[in-house]
Scaffold this motif. Structure first.
Motif, PDB file in Angstrom:
ATOM      1  N   MET A  30       0.784  -1.200  -0.118  1.00 50.67           N
ATOM      2  CA  MET A  30       0.072   0.144  -0.004  1.00 50.67           C
ATOM      3  C   MET A  30       1.038   1.144  -0.100  1.00 50.67           C
ATOM      4  SD  MET A  30      -2.901  -0.901   2.866  1.00 50.67           S
ATOM      5  CE  MET A  30      -2.166   0.237   3.713  1.00 50.67           C
ATOM      6  N   VAL A  90       2.265   7.132  11.997  1.00 48.60           N
ATOM      7  CA  VAL A  90       1.240   7.444  10.931  1.00 48.60           C
ATOM      8  C   VAL A  90       2.104   8.496   9.967  1.00 48.60           C
ATOM      9  CG1 VAL A  90      -0.840   8.665  10.519  1.00 48.60           C
ATOM     10  CG2 VAL A  90      -0.744   7.101  12.381  1.00 48.60           C
ATOM     11  N   VAL A 106      -8.257  11.808  12.291  1.00 48.16           N
ATOM     12  CA  VAL A 106      -7.818  11.452  10.926  1.00 48.16           C
ATOM     13  C   VAL A 106      -6.816  10.446  10.945  1.00 48.16           C
ATOM     14  CG1 VAL A 106      -7.164  11.887   8.709  1.00 48.16           C
ATOM     15  CG2 VAL A 106      -9.075  13.077   9.612  1.00 48.16           C
ATOM     16  N   THR A 107      -5.922  10.721  11.686  1.00 48.47           N
ATOM     17  CA  THR A 107      -4.631   9.893  12.092  1.00 48.47           C
ATOM     18  C   THR A 107      -4.942   8.791  12.744  1.00 48.47           C
ATOM     19  OG1 THR A 107      -3.969  11.559  13.760  1.00 48.47           O
ATOM     20  CG2 THR A 107      -2.813  11.864  11.838  1.00 48.47           C
ATOM     21  N   ASP A 109      -7.796   7.146  12.611  1.00 44.35           N
ATOM     22  CA  ASP A 109      -8.524   6.241  11.830  1.00 44.35           C
ATOM     23  C   ASP A 109      -7.191   5.366  11.123  1.00 44.35           C
ATOM     24  OD1 ASP A 109     -10.819   6.931  12.265  1.00 44.35           O
ATOM     25  OD2 ASP A 109     -11.254   8.184  10.232  1.00 44.35           O
ATOM     26  N   THR A 110      -6.164   5.939  10.614  1.00 44.02           N
ATOM     27  CA  THR A 110      -5.085   5.414   9.887  1.00 44.02           C
ATOM     28  C   THR A 110      -4.563   4.378  10.753  1.00 44.02           C
ATOM     29  OG1 THR A 110      -4.606   7.460   8.718  1.00 44.02           O
ATOM     30  CG2 THR A 110      -3.072   6.018   8.576  1.00 44.02           C
ATOM     31  N   SER A 112      -5.987   3.015  12.903  1.00 48.35           N
ATOM     32  CA  SER A 112      -7.011   1.660  13.124  1.00 48.35           C
ATOM     33  C   SER A 112      -6.666   0.970  11.974  1.00 48.35           C
ATOM     34  CB  SER A 112      -8.238   2.441  13.201  1.00 48.35           C
ATOM     35  OG  SER A 112      -8.769   2.861  14.085  1.00 48.35           O
ATOM     36  N   GLU A 113      -6.512   1.339  10.721  1.00 49.24           N
ATOM     37  CA  GLU A 113      -6.150   0.447   9.445  1.00 49.24           C
ATOM     38  C   GLU A 113      -4.790  -0.326   9.908  1.00 49.24           C
ATOM     39  OE1 GLU A 113      -6.061   2.175   5.587  1.00 49.24           O
ATOM     40  OE2 GLU A 113      -5.559   0.581   4.839  1.00 49.24           O
ATOM     41  N   ASN A 116      -5.549  -2.811  12.345  1.00 51.04           N
ATOM     42  CA  ASN A 116      -6.644  -3.771  11.511  1.00 51.04           C
ATOM     43  C   ASN A 116      -5.549  -4.865  10.788  1.00 51.04           C
ATOM     44  OD1 ASN A 116      -8.395  -3.633   8.612  1.00 51.04           O
ATOM     45  ND2 ASN A 116      -9.028  -4.793  10.403  1.00 51.04           N
ATOM     46  N   ILE A 117      -4.696  -4.294  10.004  1.00 50.31           N
ATOM     47  CA  ILE A 117      -3.700  -5.204   9.224  1.00 50.31           C
ATOM     48  C   ILE A 117      -3.016  -6.195   9.934  1.00 50.31           C
ATOM     49  CG2 ILE A 117      -1.958  -5.264   7.598  1.00 50.31           C
ATOM     50  CD1 ILE A 117      -2.991  -2.814   6.417  1.00 50.31           C
ATOM     51  N   ASN A 120      -5.344  -8.522  12.540  1.00 52.33           N
ATOM     52  CA  ASN A 120      -5.824  -9.477  11.593  1.00 52.33           C
ATOM     53  C   ASN A 120      -4.990 -10.674  10.990  1.00 52.33           C
ATOM     54  OD1 ASN A 120      -8.229  -8.029  11.886  1.00 52.33           O
ATOM     55  ND2 ASN A 120      -8.459  -7.740   9.541  1.00 52.33           N
ATOM     56  N   LEU A 138     -14.435  -5.353  14.579  1.00 54.21           N
ATOM     57  CA  LEU A 138     -13.639  -4.207  13.964  1.00 54.21           C
ATOM     58  C   LEU A 138     -12.944  -3.554  14.994  1.00 54.21           C
ATOM     59  CD1 LEU A 138     -16.656  -2.185  12.290  1.00 54.21           C
ATOM     60  CD2 LEU A 138     -14.574  -2.776  11.322  1.00 54.21           C
ATOM     61  N   PRO A 139     -11.661  -2.889  14.405  1.00 56.82           N
ATOM     62  CA  PRO A 139     -10.874  -2.394  15.489  1.00 56.82           C
ATOM     63  C   PRO A 139     -11.491  -1.138  15.860  1.00 56.82           C
ATOM     64  CG  PRO A 139     -10.167  -2.039  13.265  1.00 56.82           C
ATOM     65  CD  PRO A 139     -11.304  -2.959  13.101  1.00 56.82           C
TER      66      PRO A 139
ATOM     67  N   LYS B  66      -3.020  -4.620  -4.177  1.00 56.11           N
ATOM     68  CA  LYS B  66      -3.209  -4.207  -2.735  1.00 56.11           C
ATOM     69  C   LYS B  66      -4.455  -4.117  -2.218  1.00 56.11           C
ATOM     70  CE  LYS B  66      -2.813   0.604  -3.903  1.00 56.11           C
ATOM     71  NZ  LYS B  66      -2.337   2.018  -3.638  1.00 56.11           N
ATOM     72  N   PRO B  79     -11.955 -11.591   8.861  1.00 56.57           N
ATOM     73  CA  PRO B  79     -12.209 -10.357   9.538  1.00 56.57           C
ATOM     74  C   PRO B  79     -12.678  -9.142   8.853  1.00 56.57           C
ATOM     75  CG  PRO B  79      -9.953 -10.841   9.766  1.00 56.57           C
ATOM     76  CD  PRO B  79     -10.459 -11.814   8.733  1.00 56.57           C
ATOM     77  N   PRO B  80     -13.080  -7.892   9.432  1.00 51.69           N
ATOM     78  CA  PRO B  80     -13.354  -6.782   8.735  1.00 51.69           C
ATOM     79  C   PRO B  80     -11.961  -6.131   8.371  1.00 51.69           C
ATOM     80  CG  PRO B  80     -14.425  -6.798  10.895  1.00 51.69           C
ATOM     81  CD  PRO B  80     -13.520  -8.178  10.809  1.00 51.69           C
ATOM     82  N   ILE B  82     -10.265  -2.375   6.846  1.00 55.18           N
ATOM     83  CA  ILE B  82     -10.231  -1.003   7.146  1.00 55.18           C
ATOM     84  C   ILE B  82      -9.474  -0.401   5.893  1.00 55.18           C
ATOM     85  CG2 ILE B  82      -9.707   0.874   8.526  1.00 55.18           C
ATOM     86  CD1 ILE B  82     -10.901  -0.287  10.906  1.00 55.18           C
ATOM     87  N   SER B  84      -8.194   3.428   5.456  1.00 58.76           N
ATOM     88  CA  SER B  84      -8.090   4.808   6.006  1.00 58.76           C
ATOM     89  C   SER B  84      -8.120   5.770   5.030  1.00 58.76           C
ATOM     90  CB  SER B  84      -7.326   4.965   7.177  1.00 58.76           C
ATOM     91  OG  SER B  84      -6.080   4.647   6.387  1.00 58.76           O
ATOM     92  N   GLN B  86      -6.237   8.529   4.986  1.00 62.44           N
ATOM     93  CA  GLN B  86      -4.880   9.031   4.759  1.00 62.44           C
ATOM     94  C   GLN B  86      -4.307   8.148   3.791  1.00 62.44           C
ATOM     95  OE1 GLN B  86      -3.188   9.557   8.694  1.00 62.44           O
ATOM     96  NE2 GLN B  86      -2.704  11.874   7.796  1.00 62.44           N
ATOM     97  N   TYR B 105     -13.483   6.887   4.609  1.00 63.60           N
ATOM     98  CA  TYR B 105     -12.873   6.015   5.606  1.00 63.60           C
ATOM     99  C   TYR B 105     -13.918   4.773   5.212  1.00 63.60           C
ATOM    100  CZ  TYR B 105     -12.064   3.617  10.226  1.00 63.60           C
ATOM    101  OH  TYR B 105     -11.785   2.878  11.127  1.00 63.60           O
ATOM    102  N   ILE B 135      -9.959  19.522  10.480  1.00 66.11           N
ATOM    103  CA  ILE B 135      -8.647  19.153  11.270  1.00 66.11           C
ATOM    104  C   ILE B 135      -7.590  20.207  10.714  1.00 66.11           C
ATOM    105  CG2 ILE B 135      -6.847  17.439  11.458  1.00 66.11           C
ATOM    106  CD1 ILE B 135      -9.236  15.480  11.993  1.00 66.11           C
TER     107      ILE B 135
END
Lengths: 203, 347
Positions: A30, A90, A106-107, A109-110, A112-113, A116-117, A120, A138-139, B66, B79-80, B82, B84, B86, B105, B135
């Motif tokens: 990514m 981040v 916002v950061t 959320d990032t 969280s991703e 999540n990766i 998981n 969900l995270p 990806k 699993p879920p 996400i 994001s 950014q 998101y 923000i």
């Protein structure tokens, strides 16, 4: 440490490393930058030992991505960072170094991703190796004191914890976080017996 | 459509049309099963136009490895996942009026399809544009505030610097106002201040205070014969020689043109006579060099002390010393004379 505990730890460490390896390749696909993930140390602790050692987390206030898992054993998986490290991670991953100390909706959320990766992949790998699938939630992103993050509910069950120090290395940064698996009472016995079944100790 | 027909999907997911969140559902072959009203509004693509075709037809980036690698685990009940804002910005590019794209998101969850024992992938896309912009705006305001603080800090630091400089200049000015420019000794004005102070101190401490008035003999002739630059050199040298003899607590000042006043706190008449004599000989016995010639300069000194002469006021102590100096001049110069009401006593 008894020989069988060492065996269990080695097996767990291998699983966490395999999971993080997958997470790293997923992240690298990514991102423009390269991320390496490794696990310099791993330990099995009771919740009390975890709480007693909280000073070694370096910061009473932590950023945390949390995932609940349910399967052959249940519990919660946490990825924790000191908030400043989380913001730096981040910034390094997004490639925006202009606000490396900024942690906001916002950061997070990032983060969280990323959680999540990572989580998981780690739980997924444990499930794959044990041939026992887990369901993951969900995270959730949380911030707070270490003890509060460990006890968001008041269930009396005292889980045993698996603590894995996780190191993120990007081109210019090295950021350390922790993966903590909090397993509900009895869960670790299930895990250990599954380990012995799938990874019999040598000799 | 192996798992769920498109018309059945429309019925099954109808509830999602009421959601303010962008939702779409993918079949395991990445074809679109459902596309909600919110996404229709965001993208302008009608449900009827997109269902049944692969998501990567209109959104080729979702066919990249990806995305595919993370989405496809969902079809196995994984699993879920996400995505994001950014790291991905837009999963489904959706322009706002003005052309900017919505920040998104996205959460992908596995929806079980019990009839066929399989899973579909439900995408839920939250528009976080206003949050992101708020923000960013906050950050701009914060940066501005920080810049202003920094500017203020700099101004304050400058101010401190200027205040220090001002203090230094004031000190220099004060120093200059109490010093004689040629000799560096205290000036006439400061001498009066110290005279009054030391006079009162001597009374309070029951100590003696001696005042010496010293005048260079025939200084006018020195100036006339050898020039004013030499005269100035003599004055400076005399000041330096006196400075080397007196104690640190003594105060030496240039009282007039070639006249010096010296205050010796805690010194009685005998001590003052010794000091005066030392000064007289140190000046008179060592000539001043000028154009490879030695010029001899002598001084006359008048002395008065508090305990011996009992001046009622500080000015009287000075006046007594002046009278003694006058007597020294009258008795042939190059000598030290202590004040005596009837005439004076030569030493």
């Amino acid at each position: 440490m008894p020989a069988d505990s060492r065996f269990h730890l080695d097996a767990l460490r291998e699983m966490v490393i395999t999971g993080l390896g997958q997470a790293a390749s997923s992240l690298n696909m990514m991102l423009d930058s390269t991320v390496e993930l490794d696990v310099p140390s791993i330990a099995m602790l009771t919740r009390e030992e975890l709480l007693n050692g909280r000073n070694s987390f370096g910061n009473p206030h932590l950023s945390c991505v949390q995932v609940a898992f349910c399967g052959p054993f249940s519990g919660r998986a946490l990825l924790t960072f000191p908030p400043l490290s989380a913001a730096r991670l981040v910034a390094a991953l997004v490639g925006d170094q202009t606000h490396p100390s900024d942690l906001n909706a916002v950061t997070t959320d990032t983060l969280s991703e990323i959680g999540n990766i990572l989580l998981n992949c780690v739980i997924g790998t444990i499930g794959n190796i044990l041939a026992e699938p887990f369901e993951l939630s969900l995270p959730h992103y949380l911030e707070g004191k270490f003890e509060d993050l460990l006890q968001p509910d008041s269930r009396p069950a005292t889980p045993t914890a698996l603590l894995a120090l996780t190191r993120f290395r990007t081109d210019d940064h090295q950021i350390e976080g922790n993966i903590i698996l909090l397993v509900e009472l009895g869960g670790f016995n299930a895990l250990l017996s599954l380990l012995e079944y799938s990874h019999p100790p040598q000799g | 459509m192996d798992n769920l027909t498109i018309s059945k999907a429309a019925d099954r997911f109808a509830l999602l049309d009421h959601s303010p969140i962008g939702h779409f559902v993918l079949n395991r072959d990445f074809t679109v099963l459902f596309w909600n009203k919110c996404l229709e509004a965001w993208t302008g693509i009608r449900r009827g136009q997109i269902v049944g075709e692969s998501i990567s037809v209109r959104f080729p980036h979702l066919g990249e490895e990806k995305y595919v690698s993370r989405i496809k685990s969902t079809f196995g009940g994984g699993p879920p996942t996400i995505f994001s804002s950014q790291l991905h910005k837009q999963i489904i590019p959706a322009p706002l009026p003005g052309g900017k794209l919505r920040f998104q998101y996205t959460i992908v969850t596995a929806l079980p399809e019990p009839a066929n024992d399989c899973y579909h992938a439900l995408f839920s896309i939250q528009d976080v544009t206003s949050l992101t912009e708020a923000i960013d705006n906050n950050r701009v305001v914060l940066q501005k505030a920080l810049a202003e603080m920094e500017e203020r800090r700099k101004v304050e630091a400058e101010l401190v610097k200027y205040t220090e400089e001002l203090k230094r200049l004031n000190r220099a000015l004060k120093e200059r106002s109490i010093r004689d420019g040629l000799t560096g000794l205290f000036n006439h004005r400061y001498f009066y201040y110290v005279l009054r102070r030391d006079f009162l101190l001597s009374i309070r401490n029951r100590e003696d205070l001696a005042c010496l008035l010293l005048d260079l003999d025939h200084f006018k002739e020195i100036n006339d014969n050898h020039g004013h630059p030499f005269g100035d050199k003599v004055l400076k040298n005399v000041a330096a020689r006196i400075g080397r003899i007196v104690r640190e607590t003594d105060v030496v000042s240039r009282y007039g043109g070639e006249e010096f006043a010296i205050l010796l706190p805690g010194t009685d008449l005998a001590g003052a006579l010794v000091a005066a004599e030392k000064i007289r000989t140190r000046i008179g016995n060592r000539p001043f060099g000028h154009d490879s010639r030695d010029i001899r300069v002598t001084v006359s000194i008048g002395i008065a002390t508090c305990k011996e002469h009992r001046p009622p006021k500080p000015e009287d102590l000075l006046a007594f010393a002046d009278k003694a100096l006058y007597a020294a001049k009258a008795s042939g110069r190059n000598c030290v004379v202590a004040y005596a009401p009837e005439g004076g006593k030569s030493n």
